[in-house]
Design an enzyme around this catalytic site. Structure first.
Site, PDB file in Angstrom:
ATOM      1  N   CYS A 253      -0.249   4.020   2.174  1.00 17.79           N
ATOM      2  CA  CYS A 253      -0.117   3.952   3.681  1.00 17.79           C
ATOM      3  C   CYS A 253       1.101   4.720   3.689  1.00 17.79           C
ATOM      4  O   CYS A 253       1.434   4.687   5.025  1.00 17.79           O
ATOM      5  CB  CYS A 253      -0.547   2.339   4.059  1.00 17.79           C
ATOM      6  SG  CYS A 253      -2.396   1.709   3.184  1.00 17.79           S
ATOM      7  N   ASP A 254       2.125   3.960   3.305  1.00 16.52           N
ATOM      8  CA  ASP A 254       3.317   3.649   4.280  1.00 16.52           C
ATOM      9  C   ASP A 254       4.885   4.415   3.036  1.00 16.52           C
ATOM     10  O   ASP A 254       5.739   4.236   3.442  1.00 16.52           O
ATOM     11  CB  ASP A 254       3.923   1.737   3.780  1.00 16.52           C
ATOM     12  CG  ASP A 254       2.796   1.177   4.842  1.00 16.52           C
ATOM     13  OD1 ASP A 254       1.965   2.005   5.426  1.00 16.52           O
ATOM     14  OD2 ASP A 254       2.727  -0.108   4.275  1.00 16.52           O
TER      15      ASP A 254
ATOM     16  N   CYS B 273       0.927  -1.157  -0.033  1.00 18.16           N
ATOM     17  CA  CYS B 273       0.235  -0.369   0.016  1.00 18.16           C
ATOM     18  C   CYS B 273       0.865   1.391  -0.275  1.00 18.16           C
ATOM     19  O   CYS B 273       1.236   1.677   0.924  1.00 18.16           O
ATOM     20  CB  CYS B 273      -0.936   0.078   1.469  1.00 18.16           C
ATOM     21  SG  CYS B 273      -2.038   1.771   1.174  1.00 18.16           S
TER      22      CYS B 273
END
Ligand code: NAP
Length: 310
Positions: free
Chosen positions: A137-138, A134
């Protein structure tokens, strides 16, 4: 605790929210089981430019949040839970949400698909420590670092392009020489000066689980057979998804890759059980097609309830 419902919807992505909206407006008081990834794949994406009605595009998480609010406005109930077992052998169907039991006259499966992993020896040990599926997300954690994205489809192009916001350099590694990504997304990535392409190359492993961080990859050129180490701070996977349908094994039909088989668009082989969105669609896999099939499943539930009542 036990309860009986007209309709339970498994999953809260585009398909689930749309099914919730339609069944709520039909006054069927749907229960939506949010699942492990509330909001589905759109909640992990950035700008969605191909959902009609948003000429400037809309952020994926905002789009699913809007859908949820719209369904809730008509009485859809959302529950933070996931399906742990299911019995479709007789109606009302029996669902277990952990210790909680729910009986339901009809079931809409909109459980979507989850990120596919490469299956490298040390991959799972480094998830959350530099291995990720992701980018949204990261990505932030790798500001100023050199990172790698794997894949040759739209997801990989999108991730690579997005990650250039943070990374000093993104290397996109693909196992073949040609790409299945759409022309527009491939060209966008190719034009980005921070993205470098490494084709005909596969990853054999990721280092270094002893340090609890990603330090590099073991790569193999599939044409020459050369194996070599490649330093990187992160490994992002954009290699597609697997359908979340295991829990229905033996009760519903699946194809060879685990997608639920449907006929007449959204009907499963069990009367009163419908499947929509990415859990049953291996061909289109778009937000708009998922939403469309969620609508179809909801209309089938309405018809079923008219014919069979409670
Ligand atoms: P995809 O189109 O199935 O592409 C997966 C890619 O990963 C392929 O290039 C595949 O290689 C590669 N791959 C799969 N397993 C692999 C493995 N074990 N090792 C190495 N490489 C592997 O999946 P996707 O990119 O997630 O796209 C899915 C759907 O969503 C598509 O319809 C796409 O158009 C859509 N999508 C749209 C957008 C957008 O419009 N904004 C963004 C993302 C996704 P091969 O090519 O060799 O098979």
């Amino acid at each position: 605790m036990s309860e009986t419902r007209n309709v339970v919807i498994i999953g809260s992505g585009c398909a689930g929210h749309t099914a919730a909206l339609y069944t709520a407006r039909a006054n069927l008081k749907p229960l939506v089981v949010e699942g492990h990834e509330p909001g589905g794949q759109l909640s992990l994406t950035t700008l969605v430019e191909n959902f009609p009605g948003f000429p400037e595009g809309i952020m994926g998480p905002q789009l699913v949040e809007n859908m949820r609010k719209q369904a809730e406005r008509f009485g859809a109930e959302y529950r933070m839970a996931h399906l742990t077992s299911v019995d479709l052998s007789k109606r009302p169907f029996l669902l277990h949400l952990g210790v909680h039991q729910v009986h339901t006259q009809t079931l809409i499966i909109a459980s979507g698909a989850s990120a596919r992993w490469l299956g490298l020896p040390n991959e799972q040990k480094l998830i959350g420590h530099g291995v990720s599926s992701c980018a949204t997300c990261d990505g932030f954690f790798f500001s100023g670092k050199e990172i790698v994205v794997i894949g040759g489809g739209d997801s990989a192009m999108e991730e690579a392009t997005f990650l250039t916001r943070f990374a000093s350099k993104v290397t996109l590694i693909h196992r073949r020489g040609s790409f299945r990504a759409s022309k527009i997304m491939l060209e966008r990535a190719q034009k980005n000066p921070k993205i470098h392409f490494l084709t005909d190359t596969v990853v054999e492993d990721v280092y270094d689980h002893t340090k609890q961080e990603v330090t590099g990859l073991k790569l193999r050129n599939v044409k020459t057979g050369e194996v070599y180490d490649f330093p990187t701070s992160a490994l992002f996977l954009g290699i597609g998804h697997v359908p979340n349908a295991k829990i229905f094994a033996g009760q519903l039909d699946e194809d060879a890759d685990g997608y639920l088989k449907t006929h007449n668009y959204v009907h499963t082989r069990v009367h009163g059980v419908y499947a929509c969105g990415d859990v049953q669609d291996r061909r289109y896999r778009q937000a708009i097609t998922a939403a469309g099939s969620g609508c179809m499943a909801a209309i089938e539930v309405e018809k079923f309830m008219e014919e069979h009542g409670s």
